[in-house]
Design a protein around this motif. Structure first.
Motif, mmCIF file in Angstrom:
data_model
loop_
_atom_site.group_PDB
_atom_site.id
_atom_site.type_symbol
_atom_site.label_atom_id
_atom_site.label_comp_id
_atom_site.label_asym_id
_atom_site.label_seq_id
_atom_site.Cartn_x
_atom_site.Cartn_y
_atom_site.Cartn_z
ATOM 1 N N UNK A 31 19.449 53.732 28.726
ATOM 2 C CA UNK A 31 20.642 53.739 29.532
ATOM 3 C C UNK A 31 21.154 52.213 29.737
ATOM 4 N N UNK A 32 19.685 50.678 29.447
ATOM 5 C CA UNK A 32 19.992 49.185 29.987
ATOM 6 C C UNK A 32 20.573 48.661 29.131
ATOM 7 N N UNK A 33 20.856 48.781 28.003
ATOM 8 C CA UNK A 33 20.719 48.263 26.945
ATOM 9 C C UNK A 33 21.944 48.214 26.525
ATOM 10 N N UNK A 34 21.873 46.441 26.806
ATOM 11 C CA UNK A 34 23.348 45.521 26.170
ATOM 12 C C UNK A 34 24.417 46.172 25.443
ATOM 13 N N UNK A 35 25.535 46.142 25.200
ATOM 14 C CA UNK A 35 26.763 46.214 24.541
ATOM 15 C C UNK A 35 27.756 45.202 24.469
ATOM 16 N N UNK A 36 27.771 44.241 23.096
ATOM 17 C CA UNK A 36 28.549 43.429 22.998
ATOM 18 C C UNK A 36 29.572 43.881 21.970
ATOM 19 N N UNK A 37 30.878 43.009 22.498
ATOM 20 C CA UNK A 37 32.437 43.066 21.101
ATOM 21 C C UNK A 37 32.550 41.923 20.880
ATOM 22 N N UNK A 38 32.824 41.388 19.656
ATOM 23 C CA UNK A 38 33.015 40.369 19.580
ATOM 24 C C UNK A 38 34.352 39.991 18.003
ATOM 25 N N UNK A 39 35.198 38.960 19.559
ATOM 26 C CA UNK A 39 36.606 39.754 18.384
ATOM 27 C C UNK A 39 37.181 37.611 18.248
ATOM 28 N N UNK A 40 37.789 38.145 17.714
ATOM 29 C CA UNK A 40 38.833 36.788 16.861
ATOM 30 C C UNK A 40 39.632 36.893 17.728
ATOM 31 N N UNK A 41 40.536 35.496 18.192
ATOM 32 C CA UNK A 41 41.664 35.450 19.599
ATOM 33 C C UNK A 41 42.717 35.663 18.287
ATOM 34 N N UNK A 42 42.814 35.471 17.082
ATOM 35 C CA UNK A 42 43.849 35.220 16.458
ATOM 36 C C UNK A 42 44.349 36.314 15.961
ATOM 37 N N UNK A 43 43.222 36.963 15.513
ATOM 38 C CA UNK A 43 43.107 38.953 14.702
ATOM 39 C C UNK A 43 42.287 39.875 15.604
ATOM 40 N N UNK A 44 42.577 39.753 16.964
ATOM 41 C CA UNK A 44 41.528 40.547 17.385
ATOM 42 C C UNK A 44 40.952 42.066 17.007
ATOM 43 N N UNK A 45 42.016 42.177 16.224
ATOM 44 C CA UNK A 45 41.828 44.062 14.686
ATOM 45 C C UNK A 45 40.375 43.213 14.212
ATOM 46 N N UNK A 46 40.363 42.679 14.174
ATOM 47 C CA UNK A 46 38.898 42.100 13.236
ATOM 48 C C UNK A 46 38.151 41.637 14.264
ATOM 49 N N UNK A 47 36.646 42.839 14.762
ATOM 50 C CA UNK A 47 36.122 42.467 15.446
ATOM 51 C C UNK A 47 34.911 43.858 14.951
ATOM 52 N N UNK A 48 33.762 42.824 16.235
ATOM 53 C CA UNK A 48 32.548 43.698 15.727
ATOM 54 C C UNK A 48 32.353 44.233 17.253
ATOM 55 N N UNK A 49 31.526 45.704 16.795
ATOM 56 C CA UNK A 49 31.116 46.115 18.495
ATOM 57 C C UNK A 49 29.634 46.514 17.996
ATOM 58 N N UNK A 50 28.311 45.613 18.755
ATOM 59 C CA UNK A 50 27.360 46.245 18.696
ATOM 60 C C UNK A 50 26.262 46.818 19.717
ATOM 61 N N UNK B 36 27.852 29.704 4.563
ATOM 62 C CA UNK B 36 28.809 28.812 5.108
ATOM 63 C C UNK B 36 29.166 29.497 6.871
ATOM 64 N N UNK B 37 29.189 28.714 7.749
ATOM 65 C CA UNK B 37 29.673 28.857 8.536
ATOM 66 C C UNK B 37 30.458 29.473 9.100
ATOM 67 N N UNK B 38 31.246 29.251 9.598
ATOM 68 C CA UNK B 38 32.684 30.026 9.253
ATOM 69 C C UNK B 38 33.930 29.020 9.785
ATOM 70 N N UNK B 39 35.081 28.871 9.843
ATOM 71 C CA UNK B 39 36.038 28.839 10.333
ATOM 72 C C UNK B 39 36.484 28.447 11.596
ATOM 73 N N UNK B 40 37.153 27.340 12.093
ATOM 74 C CA UNK B 40 37.548 27.657 13.297
ATOM 75 C C UNK B 40 38.436 28.634 13.906
ATOM 76 N N UNK B 41 37.935 29.069 14.659
ATOM 77 C CA UNK B 41 38.660 30.743 15.296
ATOM 78 C C UNK B 41 38.155 32.235 14.698
ATOM 79 N N UNK B 42 37.197 31.946 13.485
ATOM 80 C CA UNK B 42 36.603 32.744 12.714
ATOM 81 C C UNK B 42 35.013 33.308 13.141
ATOM 82 N N UNK B 43 34.394 34.351 12.871
ATOM 83 C CA UNK B 43 33.581 34.629 13.161
ATOM 84 C C UNK B 43 32.880 35.273 12.309
#
Length: 824
Positions: free
Chosen positions: A684-703, A537-544
């Motif tokens: 060396x040109x590889x993209x790096x992406x960080x994804x974080x929730x605004x409500x709890x920034x510590x719940x985050x993902x780094x690709x 299932x997709x996440x709730x609003x404000x979650x990932x």
């Protein structure tokens, strides 16, 4: 009276259902019981049936109880026999890790040519021993293995029945495990393959010990191989040759992936494989010819009636054709039904079509219980059930306008009945299938298939067949390109699958119309499936939520918010031509109901990251493409017919956006990196992406893509400098460069400080990913880590506690084996 009731068709139908139920119960097991348990089940079935028979003989058991007792005994027999066969297969499955062996094998089956002159073939192990010891391994004797040999091995012309001495590197059969993925391991288990591997020609060049010693050792497969070789030589058009080979000898390996996409989008896949229609057509031609010849001899007619001789010879010839064509489920079903029908007519009996169909299903599952799990089994039997019921209810008067109308009406009923089943099995169904089949079925059945078979004895006929195939493919390609040609749906819960299929089947029964209309509500999940019922299932609003797909040696990560979706990389493309975008990513998106990607982010131009992108672009609507690819790259240049190119944004540090209360930050590369593109490696040109929730920034993902030590150091420096949007700390880290020792430095891991590290790598990859040095750093820092070969797809929801789940562990089946560790 009791004898008449017991011999009636309802009782026999209950017995057939009893067997099929027992087989189904065993196939639903995630872990096998001990072999003794299944033997006990068989013993219990024997005792139960003996008691029923004795009580029936003594007149102490009413007919309904006799039928139910026998059905229960057959249920136990189906469960016990299937389980015991599964235990036997599991016992011969390789469990010794990756190991080099000296083998003496006898080849079986039809060898499959591969890209680059390689060949895949199956072989029966006659003798096996380790390279460092002369001791023979008795367990391996008789096991079936699947081997790949390169062009330099000398095995390019291998044929069935030959005996070879060779060196091979073997490991247990394994495969990718993803939501909505195909079941490669189940297929290998069903085929009885105990190990897979590659021929090590450099260690010892393979030597043929003896050629095929008799006709019975692979004679049919050698005939199939000769026909295929002659066809490929006679027909230079590879597309037409592949279709004709599939119809003549059941070999579909030469068909291009793009051709299969056309067949699936138009719903005509059944006519380009050896289906029941082709088998029946050949049987009918044989019956007509034999009956005319046999009737000319009064002596022969008096000895045996011509209709019976013609009928039985048609069954024999149809069975031989089915064997030559690979003995698939549709062909099996047709042969068994033809044999049952002829036997009933010969004995003067008549059974209802439903009982004949159910009896054929029993015979198919006696031969191959795992056929019940094949979509082709259900598609074949449902289609034949509709055809038989239609023929029983609406006979024609023989005039051609009436026959044309009846044919169109029957095709409409079949298409309508198979649509729910196709949506359940493949998550898509053709909306142009009715019209495509009205063209394809007459052409393939009446023209192309007879030409493919006639070409076996007159090769020149194949040229005409190729020309007709080309014209038909042009028409089907045009139909496949029609907007809205395919209706897609997510993977349904099991109860919804059963309800949808029953609804489609019940529309063609004698059930009152009012009751049939009441079942239409069962079709609603195919039109709209509640979000909570989805596979993931997709996440709730404000979650990932995150799905790190199991794509072998490559990267593909699906990131979803409440209303948006982003795909980071699309998997790779293997030298063999296997495209992970088409094989894994697109089915995963379809199964999870992701019909549109708001962004496709391609980190860099390495094939293991961008190789599947074209398949994704062709299959899914994409709003924006973000990448570090060069302007002339094929992915950036691609555009759909009659549509503008995808809007492209260069992936650059400092970019950020917010979706549904979730923040996305691009951390690498920088603008000055692009200015030095010619001087830098793609990583060396590889993209790096960080994804974080605004409500709890510590719940985050780094690709981290494929950045290496120098880029990791630059990221750490920018974080220390306090540059905005450069925070590296994350709950989850998708390991940079698949866990290579050129990345994941101690300083970088300390800066990210993840609770969970996910390594996307291939099983037994030649690079040794994840590196033992990197794994040691994880352990020193107390970090939990998983790798997709052992985990399968990895799923994480930010609103849930824990560090994610492994798809392989939560969707286990007894035929799924853990990948062996070691070198490729």
């Amino acid at each position: 009276m009791q004898r008449d009731v017991l011999s009636g068709w309802p009782g026999w139908l209950v017995l057939c259902v009893g067997w099929l139920l027992g087989v189904s119960l065993q196939l639903a097991e995630s872990v096998l019981w001990a072999p003794s348990a299944y033997l006990a089940g068989l013993g219990g079935a024997t005792v139960l049936q003996g008691c029923v028979g004795w009580m029936a003989w003594a007149g102490r058991l009413a007919v309904p109880w006799r039928v139910m007792g026998s059905a229960l005994a057959l249920c136990l027999t189906g469960w016990g026999s299937t389980g015991y066969r599964a235990c036997q297969q599991q016992a011969i499955t390789w469990h010794g890790g990756v190991q080099d062996l000296a083998l003496t094998v006898r080849t079986e089956g039809l060898p499959q040519p591969m890209a680059g002159g390689n060949v895949r073939f199956e072989a029966r192990v006659l003798e096996a021993r380790a390279l460092d010891t002369p001791t023979t391994l008795p367990w391996r004797s008789g096991a079936l293995v699947s081997l790949i040999a390169d062009a330099a091995s000398g095995l390019g012309e291998v044929t069935a029945g030959q005996t070879w001495s060779l060196h091979a590197r073997l490991h247990a059969p394994d495969g990718l495990v993803n939501p909505g993925g195909h079941h490669a391991m189940r297929y290998l288990f069903e085929q009885g393959i105990g190990a897979v591997g590659s021929v090590r020609a450099k260690a010892m060049r393979p030597v043929m010990v003896s050629p095929a010693s008799s006709v019975w050792q692979g004679g049919i497969d050698r005939f199939r191989q000769r026909v295929r070789a002659a066809l490929m030589q006679a027909v230079p058009d590879a597309q037409a040759a592949g279709v004709l080979a599939g119809l003549a000898v059941g070999d579909q390996s030469a068909m291009d992936r793009a051709d299969w996409d056309v067949f699936q989008r138009t719903g005509v896949s059944h006519v380009v494989s050896v289906s029941g229609t082709h088998v029946v057509m050949l049987g009918w031609l044989v019956a007509v010819c034999v009956r005319r010849v046999w009737s000319r001899s009064a002596r022969l007619v008096h000895r045996w009636p011509a209709p019976q001789v013609a009928a039985w010879l048609s069954v024999v010839v149809s069975a031989l054709y089915a064997l030559v064509a690979g003995w698939g489920v549709p062909a099996q079903r047709t042969v068994w039904m033809m044999a049952a029908t002829v036997a009933l007519k010969t004995s003067g009996r008549r059974w209802p079509w439903g009982l004949v169909l159910c009896g054929a299903a029993v015979l198919v599952t006696v031969w191959d219980p795992w056929a019940l799990l094949q979509p082709g089994f259900w598609l074949s039997f449902v289609a034949v059930g509709v055809l038989m019921s239609d023929g029983a209810q609406a006979p024609t008067d023989g005039r051609w306008p009436q026959q044309v109308w009846q044919g169109a009406r029957t095709q409409w009923r079949v298409s309508l009945a198979l649509t729910p089943l196709a949506l359940v099995c493949f998550q898509q169904a053709s909306m142009v299938g009715l019209f495509a089949n009205l063209v394809a079925i007459p052409v393939f059945t009446s023209v192309i298939t007879p030409l493919a078979l006639l070409g076996v004895v007159a090769h020149g006929v194949w040229g005409l067949g190729a020309w007709m195939t080309h014209l038909t493919m042009v028409t089907l390609s045009w139909m496949a390109a029609v907007p809205g040609a395919v209706w897609s749906t997510p993977e349904l819960p099991f109860a919804c699958q059963v309800a949808a299929v029953l609804m489609g089947a019940l529309q063609f029964t004698a059930m009152p119309l009012v009751w049939r209309c009441m079942t239409w509500s069962w079709f609603l999940p195919l039109l709209y499936l509640p979000r909570g019922w989805l596979l993931v299932p997709p996440p709730a609003l404000g979650q990932v939520s995150v799905v790190a797909a199991d794509v072998g040696q490559g990267t593909a990560v699906l990131v979803r918010t409440a209303r948006h979706s982003l795909l980071f990389d699309a998997g790779g493309r293997l030298p063999s031509g296997v495209d992970m975008g088409q094989r894994v990513v697109v089915p995963l998106l379809r199964a999870l109901d992701v019909t549109q990607l708001d962004e496709l982010l391609i980190s860099h131009e390495d094939t293991d990251h961008v190789g599947g992108a074209l398949s994704v672009l062709q299959s899914v609507s994409i709003v924006r493409l973000r990448s570090s690819l060069a302007p002339d790259h094929e992915v950036r240049a691609w555009h759909a017919p009659k549509r503008l190119p995808k809007p492209h944004t260069r992936c650059e540090a400092g970019q950020s956006w917010i979706w549904d209360g979730v923040r996305f930050d691009v951390l690498h590369p920088h603008a000055d990196d692009y200015a030095r593109r010619s001087q830098l490696a793609p990583n060396a040109l590889s993209c790096v992406l960080r994804v974080s929730t605004l409500a709890a920034p510590q719940r985050s993902l780094l690709i981290a893509g494929d950045v290496e030590a120098r880029q990791e150091a630059a990221l750490i420096d920018r974080q220390r400098a306090g540059t905005p949007a450069t925070n590296l700390a994350s709950t989850i880290l998708v390991a940079p460069h698949h866990g290579s020792d050129t990345s994941s430095t101690m300083a970088f891991l300390q800066a990210v400080a993840p609770q969970q590290v996910v390594v996307q790598a291939g099983a037994r990859n030649r690079y040794g990913h994840p590196s033992p040095e990197v794994v040691k750093r994880y352990q020193q820092l107390g970090m939990s880590w998983v790798a997709t070969p052992q985990c399968g797809a990895w799923v994480w929801h930010s609103q849930m506690p824990g560090a994610g789940d492994c798809w392989r562990q939560h969707h286990a089946h007894y035929w799924v084996t853990q990948p062996s560790q070691g070198s490729p």
